[in-house]
Design a protein around this motif. Structure first.
Motif, PDB file in Angstrom:
ATOM      1  N   ILE A  46      -6.385  93.456  27.805  1.00 50.82           N
ATOM      2  CA  ILE A  46      -5.388  92.473  28.239  1.00 50.82           C
ATOM      3  C   ILE A  46      -4.692  91.868  27.016  1.00 50.82           C
ATOM      4  CG2 ILE A  46      -5.067  90.240  29.362  1.00 50.82           C
ATOM      5  CD1 ILE A  46      -5.599  92.487  31.349  1.00 50.82           C
ATOM      6  N   LYS A  47      -5.459  91.533  25.986  1.00 48.47           N
ATOM      7  CA  LYS A  47      -4.880  90.964  24.776  1.00 48.47           C
ATOM      8  C   LYS A  47      -3.912  91.955  24.126  1.00 48.47           C
ATOM      9  CE  LYS A  47      -8.801  88.047  23.583  1.00 48.47           C
ATOM     10  NZ  LYS A  47      -9.893  87.806  22.631  1.00 48.47           N
ATOM     11  N   ILE A  48      -4.306  93.210  24.044  1.00 46.66           N
ATOM     12  CA  ILE A  48      -3.434  94.227  23.436  1.00 46.66           C
ATOM     13  C   ILE A  48      -2.147  94.359  24.227  1.00 46.66           C
ATOM     14  CG2 ILE A  48      -3.202  96.707  22.995  1.00 46.66           C
ATOM     15  CD1 ILE A  48      -6.261  96.663  22.288  1.00 46.66           C
ATOM     16  N   GLU A  49      -2.253  94.446  25.543  1.00 46.97           N
ATOM     17  CA  GLU A  49      -1.048  94.563  26.377  1.00 46.97           C
ATOM     18  C   GLU A  49      -0.140  93.344  26.210  1.00 46.97           C
ATOM     19  OE1 GLU A  49      -2.371  95.203  30.399  1.00 46.97           O
ATOM     20  OE2 GLU A  49      -3.223  97.169  29.920  1.00 46.97           O
ATOM     21  N   ALA A  50      -0.727  92.164  26.217  1.00 40.78           N
ATOM     22  CA  ALA A  50       0.047  90.935  26.080  1.00 40.78           C
ATOM     23  C   ALA A  50       0.724  90.864  24.709  1.00 40.78           C
ATOM     24  CB  ALA A  50      -0.855  89.718  26.299  1.00 40.78           C
ATOM     25  N   LEU A  51      -0.017  91.202  23.664  1.00 41.78           N
ATOM     26  CA  LEU A  51       0.547  91.164  22.315  1.00 41.78           C
ATOM     27  C   LEU A  51       1.634  92.216  22.125  1.00 41.78           C
ATOM     28  CD1 LEU A  51      -2.704  90.497  20.298  1.00 41.78           C
ATOM     29  CD2 LEU A  51      -0.716  88.971  20.443  1.00 41.78           C
ATOM     30  N   LYS A  52       1.452  93.394  22.707  1.00 37.60           N
ATOM     31  CA  LYS A  52       2.491  94.422  22.603  1.00 37.60           C
ATOM     32  C   LYS A  52       3.755  93.994  23.322  1.00 37.60           C
ATOM     33  CE  LYS A  52      -0.233  98.534  21.647  1.00 37.60           C
ATOM     34  NZ  LYS A  52      -0.684  99.854  22.107  1.00 37.60           N
ATOM     35  N   MET A  54       4.745  90.895  23.759  1.00 39.55           N
ATOM     36  CA  MET A  54       5.346  89.856  22.923  1.00 39.55           C
ATOM     37  C   MET A  54       6.021  90.477  21.699  1.00 39.55           C
ATOM     38  SD  MET A  54       3.730  86.410  21.290  1.00 39.55           S
ATOM     39  CE  MET A  54       3.551  85.643  22.903  1.00 39.55           C
ATOM     40  N   GLN A  55       5.359  91.444  21.090  1.00 35.40           N
ATOM     41  CA  GLN A  55       5.915  92.087  19.904  1.00 35.40           C
ATOM     42  C   GLN A  55       7.200  92.852  20.242  1.00 35.40           C
ATOM     43  OE1 GLN A  55       3.681  95.328  18.083  1.00 35.40           O
ATOM     44  NE2 GLN A  55       4.155  94.469  16.059  1.00 35.40           N
ATOM     45  N   ASP A  56       7.203  93.567  21.354  1.00 35.69           N
ATOM     46  CA  ASP A  56       8.404  94.306  21.765  1.00 35.69           C
ATOM     47  C   ASP A  56       9.582  93.360  21.961  1.00 35.69           C
ATOM     48  OD1 ASP A  56       7.025  96.701  21.707  1.00 35.69           O
ATOM     49  OD2 ASP A  56       6.795  96.827  23.894  1.00 35.69           O
ATOM     50  N   TYR A  57       9.340  92.245  22.640  1.00 34.45           N
ATOM     51  CA  TYR A  57      10.441  91.307  22.867  1.00 34.45           C
ATOM     52  C   TYR A  57      10.871  90.646  21.560  1.00 34.45           C
ATOM     53  CZ  TYR A  57      13.789  88.380  25.016  1.00 34.45           C
ATOM     54  OH  TYR A  57      15.003  87.813  25.338  1.00 34.45           O
ATOM     55  N   ALA A  58       9.915  90.324  20.723  1.00 35.57           N
ATOM     56  CA  ALA A  58      10.243  89.709  19.430  1.00 35.57           C
ATOM     57  C   ALA A  58      11.134  90.633  18.617  1.00 35.57           C
ATOM     58  CB  ALA A  58       8.972  89.375  18.660  1.00 35.57           C
ATOM     59  N   LEU A  59      10.806  91.913  18.573  1.00 38.11           N
ATOM     60  CA  LEU A  59      11.613  92.859  17.792  1.00 38.11           C
ATOM     61  C   LEU A  59      13.022  92.980  18.351  1.00 38.11           C
ATOM     62  CD1 LEU A  59       8.954  95.605  17.053  1.00 38.11           C
ATOM     63  CD2 LEU A  59       9.863  93.875  15.478  1.00 38.11           C
ATOM     64  N   LEU A  83      10.680  86.122   7.406  1.00 35.91           N
ATOM     65  CA  LEU A  83       9.870  85.388   8.382  1.00 35.91           C
ATOM     66  C   LEU A  83       9.636  86.231   9.640  1.00 35.91           C
ATOM     67  CD1 LEU A  83      11.539  81.875   8.068  1.00 35.91           C
ATOM     68  CD2 LEU A  83       9.294  82.562   7.170  1.00 35.91           C
ATOM     69  N   HIS A  84      10.679  86.922  10.063  1.00 35.02           N
ATOM     70  CA  HIS A  84      10.546  87.815  11.218  1.00 35.02           C
ATOM     71  C   HIS A  84       9.527  88.914  10.930  1.00 35.02           C
ATOM     72  CE1 HIS A  84      14.825  86.879  12.985  1.00 35.02           C
ATOM     73  NE2 HIS A  84      13.975  85.864  13.136  1.00 35.02           N
ATOM     74  N   LYS A  85       9.642  89.520   9.767  1.00 33.45           N
ATOM     75  CA  LYS A  85       8.722  90.602   9.402  1.00 33.45           C
ATOM     76  C   LYS A  85       7.283  90.100   9.313  1.00 33.45           C
ATOM     77  CE  LYS A  85      11.007  94.329   9.179  1.00 33.45           C
ATOM     78  NZ  LYS A  85      10.825  95.219  10.323  1.00 33.45           N
ATOM     79  N   ASP A  86       7.103  88.918   8.748  1.00 31.77           N
ATOM     80  CA  ASP A  86       5.756  88.356   8.627  1.00 31.77           C
ATOM     81  C   ASP A  86       5.126  88.135  10.002  1.00 31.77           C
ATOM     82  OD1 ASP A  86       6.032  88.376   5.880  1.00 31.77           O
ATOM     83  OD2 ASP A  86       6.400  86.214   5.721  1.00 31.77           O
ATOM     84  N   PHE A  87       5.909  87.640  10.954  1.00 30.17           N
ATOM     85  CA  PHE A  87       5.392  87.437  12.308  1.00 30.17           C
ATOM     86  C   PHE A  87       5.058  88.782  12.956  1.00 30.17           C
ATOM     87  CE2 PHE A  87       5.880  87.014  16.915  1.00 30.17           C
ATOM     88  CZ  PHE A  87       4.952  86.022  17.159  1.00 30.17           C
ATOM     89  N   ASP A  88       5.956  89.738  12.825  1.00 29.92           N
ATOM     90  CA  ASP A  88       5.727  91.067  13.385  1.00 29.92           C
ATOM     91  C   ASP A  88       4.434  91.659  12.815  1.00 29.92           C
ATOM     92  OD1 ASP A  88       6.314  93.547  14.793  1.00 29.92           O
ATOM     93  OD2 ASP A  88       6.960  94.335  12.850  1.00 29.92           O
ATOM     94  N   TYR A  94      -3.157  91.769  14.699  1.00 26.79           N
ATOM     95  CA  TYR A  94      -3.992  91.398  15.845  1.00 26.79           C
ATOM     96  C   TYR A  94      -4.237  92.623  16.729  1.00 26.79           C
ATOM     97  CZ  TYR A  94      -3.519  86.288  15.218  1.00 26.79           C
ATOM     98  OH  TYR A  94      -3.585  85.001  14.758  1.00 26.79           O
ATOM     99  N   ILE A  95      -3.170  93.343  17.038  1.00 29.73           N
ATOM    100  CA  ILE A  95      -3.284  94.527  17.898  1.00 29.73           C
ATOM    101  C   ILE A  95      -4.220  95.546  17.254  1.00 29.73           C
ATOM    102  CG2 ILE A  95      -2.022  96.504  18.859  1.00 29.73           C
ATOM    103  CD1 ILE A  95       0.407  94.545  19.140  1.00 29.73           C
ATOM    104  N   ARG A  96      -4.008  95.800  15.975  1.00 28.99           N
ATOM    105  CA  ARG A  96      -4.835  96.787  15.264  1.00 28.99           C
ATOM    106  C   ARG A  96      -6.304  96.387  15.281  1.00 28.99           C
ATOM    107  NH1 ARG A  96      -6.711  98.163  10.268  1.00 28.99           N
ATOM    108  NH2 ARG A  96      -6.033  96.285   9.227  1.00 28.99           N
ATOM    109  N   GLN A  97      -6.583  95.129  15.022  1.00 32.34           N
ATOM    110  CA  GLN A  97      -7.971  94.663  15.026  1.00 32.34           C
ATOM    111  C   GLN A  97      -8.610  94.820  16.402  1.00 32.34           C
ATOM    112  OE1 GLN A  97     -10.118  93.670  12.597  1.00 32.34           O
ATOM    113  NE2 GLN A  97      -8.487  94.425  11.273  1.00 32.34           N
TER     114      GLN A  97
END
Length: 142
Positions: A46-52, A54-59, A83-88, A94-97
């Motif tokens: 669930i965390k991976i799906e949620a983070l992905k 969020m990451q897709d929308y952020a990009l 700043l954008h790159k650092d957040f990405d 997080y996803i990798r971990q």
């Protein structure tokens, strides 16, 4: 962690960016809701799906915002891009971990993403608005 409520303090003066920020805040709120109701057995997935999500929308949002900053000749584009790159990268880590079996607390994910989102809009994105309203920006577009 509390949900984020959109109010006028988040408005950058750019309707498209504001709509994207509203969408991103809603996405954060959805992630907050999902993580609070997650069964521990499904937690990593669930965390991976949620983070992905969020990451897709952020990009998507970052690309739009960076193109906009180029159009208006925003002088701090390089710093803002960083700043954008650092957040990405943070979200990627997080996803990798999680994918390799690491443990990341829901509270950490929510605290980091909430703080970044609010601080970024209210501080960094507001700099774009201030620049856009400045005589320097008006000279660039004249």
């Amino acid at each position: 962690m509390a949900q984020i409520e959109w109010d006028s303090t988040f408005s950058t003066g750019n309707d498209t960016i504001d709509k994207q920020h509203r969408k991103w805040i809603q996405l954060y709120n959805d992630v907050d809701h999902v993580l609070h109701k997650t069964d521990p057995a499904d937690s990593a997935r669930i965390k991976i799906e949620a983070l992905k999500a969020m990451q897709d929308y952020a990009l998507y949002h970052f690309r739009f915002e960076e193109n906009y900053m180029k159009e208006i000749h925003y002088p701090e584009l390089a710093q803002h891009w960083r700043l954008h790159k650092d957040f990405d990268y943070r979200i990627f880590e997080y996803i990798r971990q999680l994918e390799i079996g690491g443990v990341i607390l829901n509270s950490e994910i929510l605290t980091v993403t909430r703080k970044w989102l609010i601080d970024h809009i209210l501080t960094e994105d507001m700099k774009i608005l201030k620049y856009q309203e400045s005589p320097a920006a008006n000279a660039e577009t004249a």
